[in-house]
Design an enzyme around this catalytic site. Structure first.
Site: not given
Ligand code: SAH
Ligand code: SF4
Length: 352
Positions: A85, A345
């Site tokens: 996505e 995400c």
């Molecule tokens: N893997 C990388 C980038 C993708 S996730 C990372 O973890 O930084 C992008 C952002 O979305 C990250 O800051 C992550 O912690 C956040 N994220 C993941 N799940 C989420 C949720 N359910 N609600 C809000 N932010 C979320």
């Molecule tokens: Fe991966 Fe954690 Fe980023 Fe989700 S928040 S994409 S599990 S690194």
């Protein structure tokens, strides 16, 4: 778009060199949705290209537009059958930020994240990463006129910023992510400025150092979320390998190489990381890194993905921000965009 394949096609068909630039401009800068639209080429050539090449490395399964028009989410089916996505967000009228994925699933297993729950499937190629931006350029161009007459305030069809905050951990697929950044910043291709690109990591220390040397002008965001090892261990398995001390060291080294601002992301989880003590620990961590003027705190609303975790209320989030301010740390509360279309995400692809 596979650029090497395009070059090969031109060679095989004995086309002059200037054609390459012409075609690249039409695809990357103008955002044509088909080879047929490149009217500077002969009809025969256009047809041949339609038959032999593909502009995008996926099919578009679904596009969801939020009622306020401020976020649009696309579910894309790769040729391998995997789903990814990408989200387009308009933080203010006329500005578009594209959030792109770099992996199918993710191996890091953060407990609050829908992508993390899927587990890791595979890395995306650089082409599959950059095609997400190509898709949004095409989409905005095609829909520009209809949007102009609607309540959406769309003033341009250019993607302004790119964030690697979709599915996947960029530093676990660094080779392809680095290549994708080169394509996105290539003036003959997408032509984005490095400063309009941000990479977000869950905190892989050696990746942070690599970013500083390889792309010192690209913005870095770190998903910190917890300022105690005990809590971070519990919710983010990455912390067992790279704990807060490792992160601190990596950031210190980062600031020795580049003086770009770093964004620290902090999702607000009710009763878990939003107390006055958490704010104090967070402030202490920030001061321990040094260069506090280069560290910017973003407080993010948690989009519910799990029954046992709840987002902090607006009041608690505000109180947390005030606690930080007592310790002279400024923070921005990030508006949650696109919750109704599940724009956080990994939430849409995970359902299919
Ligand atoms: N893997 C990388 C980038 C993708 S996730 C990372 O973890 O930084 C992008 C952002 O979305 C990250 O800051 C992550 O912690 C956040 N994220 C993941 N799940 C989420 C949720 N359910 N609600 C809000 N932010 C979320
Ligand atoms: Fe991966 Fe954690 Fe980023 Fe989700 S928040 S994409 S599990 S690194």
């Amino acid at each position: 778009m596979d650029i090497e394949k395009l070059q090969q096609f031109l060679q095989d068909n004995n086309l002059p060199k200037f054609r390459l630039g012409q075609i690249q401009k039409a695809i990357f800068a103008d955002g044509v949705s088909s080879f047929g639209e490149i009217t500077t080429l002969s009809k025969d050539l256009r047809e041949k290209m339609e038959n032999e090449m593909r502009l995008l490395s996926f099919d578009v399964e679904k596009v969801l537009v939020a009622n306020d028009g401020q976020s649009i989410k696309a579910l894309l089916k790769l040729h391998s059958g995997d789903l990814i996505e990408t989200v387009l967000i308009s933080p203010k009228p006329g500005v578009w930020s594209a959030c792109i994925s770099c992996q199918v699933g993710c191996a890091m297993g953060c407990r609050f994240c829908a992508t993390g729950k899927m587990g890791f499937k595979r890395d995306l190629t650089a082409e599959e990463i950059t095609d997400q931006i190509l898709f949004w350029r095409q989409y905005l161009k095609k829909n520009f006129k209809s949007f102009q007459n609607s309540k959406f305030e769309i003033q341009n069809y250019n993607v302004g910023n790119i964030v690697y905050m979709g599915m996947g951990e960029p530093f676990n697929n660094w080779e392809n992510v680095a290549e994708s950044i080169k394509v996105l910043t290539d003036e003959k291709l997408f032509g984005f400025g490095s400063r309009s690109i941000s990479v977000s990591t869950s905190g892989i220390a050696d990746g942070i150092e690599r970013m500083a040397t390889e792309f010192p002008q690209v913005n870095l965001a770190i998903s910190l979320h917890f300022a105690s090892d005990e809590k971070r261990d519990r919710f983010m398995p990455v912390n067992k390998k790279d704990n807060l001390e490792n992160l601190r060291q990596a950031l210190k080294k980062y600031f020795q190489i580049t003086t770009r601002k770093v964004f620290l992301e902090y999702i607000m989880l009710d009763g878990i990381n939003d107390t006055a003590l958490d704010a104090k620990l967070l402030a202490d961590f920030i001061y321990s890194i040094g260069n506090t003027h280069l560290l910017h705190m973003n407080l993010i609303r948690y989009n519910m993905t799990s029954e046992d975790l709840k987002p902090s209320s607006k009041t608690r989030t505000q109180l947390f921000k005030q606690e930080l301010e007592k310790h002279s740390i400024n923070a921005t509360i990030r508006k949650s965009l696109g919750e109704e279309i599940e724009a956080a995400c990994g939430q849409l692809a995970g359902k299919n």
